[in-house]
Design an enzyme around this catalytic site. Structure first.
Site, PDB file in Angstrom:
ATOM      1  CE  LYS A  91      -4.563   0.780   0.404  1.00  0.00           C
ATOM      2  NZ  LYS A  91      -5.644  -0.031  -0.171  1.00  0.00           N
ATOM      3  CB  VAL A 192     -23.447   6.998   0.011  1.00  0.00           C
ATOM      4  CG1 VAL A 192     -24.218   6.021   0.868  1.00  0.00           C
ATOM      5  CG2 VAL A 192     -23.698   8.433   0.492  1.00  0.00           C
TER       6      VAL A 192
END
Length: 365
Positions: A91, A192
Site C-alpha cells: 500500500k 456513500v
C-alpha cells in the site's frame, strides 16, 4: 523521540518487533519540486508482487501516515490471499490534501518512485485517487493498474468492490437467517461515495430498505435525488446510523476504525458487512462483536472485488471474468463462518488463519 534517520522510534518498533509489523520493505519518498511526500509499504511478496492502492490523504502527522501505510499493506496481504490472487500485500499513502496539492508533476514523481521498485509493488486507486490519476502515474510506471479503458485499463474498481460487499452481505444473511435475500431488511450504509453509492443500488434492487449517511452532504443528496421514493432515508451522521432501531445490517464504507469501544456497545445491527478497510479499531473488537451476538464479515474478504479487478488488468482485463471471481466472495464468506464455528473463534480470526496458511504454504521451498 526519533532515531538517527529522524524516523519515529515507535514506527521502527512497529516495523521490526510488533505483531503489526513483519513488513519486507518500507520506502519514504520525497520530491521537493512537486511537494510529494509519500510512503510505500510492502508487507509481503510471498504469493507474488505486492498489490494495493495509493491513498492520498491529509494526515495530521507523518507518523500517522507511516502507521496507516503499515496497517493497510498488511491488510492487503490478507485480502489478496483470501481472494485467491497470486499477489502479496502493499500500500502507498501520499501525504496532503488532494484538493490542494494534487498535480500532474506530483503524480508523475510518485510514479517514478513506484517504478524504482522494479515491479515489487503494483499500485492502483484508493481514497483520494482516481482512474485519471492512475493514467498519469502510468506515464512513469508500467506497474500501475486501475487505469482508464482508453489507456488499456479496467476503469473504476469501485463497481466490483460494491458487488463483492453485496455478496458478503448475502452470505451473512444466509448464515444468520437461512436466506440470502435482503428483501425487507434494513441496511445502514455509512459512506456513500465511490463504493457506497454502488452498494446502495444493489441493495435497492434486492428489495432492502436503506438508511444512509456521509460527511459530504452532496453524496447523500445525489442518492436521495436519484431515489426520491424508493425506501432510502438519511440520518445526520454515523453515530445516529448505528443506533437506528430495527437495523439488520451495518455497512461501514468510509475510513477505518468504525468498530471500536464506543460504537460496538450501541450498535443495533445483527450483521456488520462493509467496504471500509481496517474496520476493527484494535485487537479484541472482533470478540466484543461476537459476545454481543453480532456477525462480522471480515472487511478484507468482502471488499476484495476491487483488487480482483485491478489484478486482472495485468493479464488483459475481462469484466465478466472478474465479476465471476467477485461472486465467489459469497462462498468464501460462508466458508469463513463455517471455520469460525468449527474452531470456536470469531470470523475475523478464522479468516486470518486461512490467509496465513496460504501465505505460509507459498513460502515453503
Amino acid at each position: 523521540m526519533t532515531d538517527v534517520t529522524g524516523a519515529p522510534v515507535d514506527v521502527l518498533h512497529t516495523l521490526f518487533h510488533s505483531d503489526q509489523g513483519g513488513h519486507e520493505q518500507v520506502v519514504l519518498c520525497q520530491d521537493r519540486a512537486s511537494g510529494l511526500k509519500a510512503v510505500i509499504a510492502i508487507h509481503s511478496t510471498a504469493l507474488g508482487p505486492a498489490l494495493g492502492g495509493t491513498r492520498f490523504y491529509p494526515y495530521a502527522t507523518e507518523e500517522e501516515a507511516v502507521a496507516d501505510a503499515l496497517n493497510l499493506s498488511r491488510g492487503m496481504s490478507y485480502k489478496n490471499a483470501m481472494a485467491g490472487l497470486d499477489h502479496g500485500g502493499g500500500k502507498a499513502v501520499i501525504i496532503g490534501d488532494p484538493e490542494q496539492i494534487k498535480t500532474e508533476e506530483l503524480l508523475r514523481a510518485y510514479g517514478r518512485f513506484v517504478a524504482s521498485l522494479g515491479g515489487r509493488y503494483v499500485t492502483a486507486c484508493d481514497v483520494g485517487t482516481y482512474v485519471a490519476d492512475m493514467d498519469v502515474v502510468a506515464r512513469e510506471c508500467r506497474w500501475t493498474t486501475g487505469r482508464s479503458p482508453e489507456n488499456g485499463g479496467a476503469g473504476d474498481s469501485s463497481v466490483l468492490t460494491a458487488f463483492g460487499v453485496f455478496q458478503g452481505m448475502r452470505a451473512s444473511a444466509q448464515h444468520l437467517w437461512g436466506d440470502p435475500s435482503l428483501r425487507g431488511r434494513r441496511v445502514g450504509v455509512a459512506g456513500v461515495g465511490k463504493v457506497g453509492h454502488h452498494l446502495v443500488e444493489h441493495l435497492l434492487e434486492d428489495g432492502a430498505e436503506v438508511v444512509i449517511t456521509d460527511v459530504r452532504a452532496e453524496s447523500v443528496r445525489r442518492i436521495l435525488d436519484r431515489h426520491p421514493s424508493s425506501g432510502v432515508t438519511a440520518v445526520a451522521d454515523t453515530d445516529a446510523l448505528i443506533r437506528v432501531e430495527g437495523l439488520d445490517i451495518y455497512a461501514p464504507c468510509a475510513l477505518g476504525g468504525a468498530l471500536n469501544d464506543d460504537s460496538v456497545p450501541v450498535l443495533t445491527a445483527k450483521i456488520v458487512c462493509g467496504a471500509a478497510n481496517n474496520q476493527l479499531e484494535h485487537a479484541g473488537v472482533e470478540k466484543d462483536l461476537a459476545d454481543r451476538g453480532i456477525l462480522y464479515a471480515p472487511d478484507y474478504v468482502v471488499n476484495a472485488g476491487g483488487v480482483i479487478q485491478v489484478a486482472d488488468e495485468l493479464h488483459g482485463f475481462d469484466f465478466e471474468r472478474c465479476r465471476a471471481k467477485a461472486a465467489k466472495i459469497f462462498d468464501t464468506t460462508l466458508a469463513i463462518f463455517a471455520r469460525a464455528k468449527e474452531d470456536g473463534i470469531p470470523p475475523a480470526a478464522a479468516a486470518d488463519r486461512i490467509a496465513e496458511h496460504r501465505m505460509a504454504e507459498a513460502r515453503r521451498p
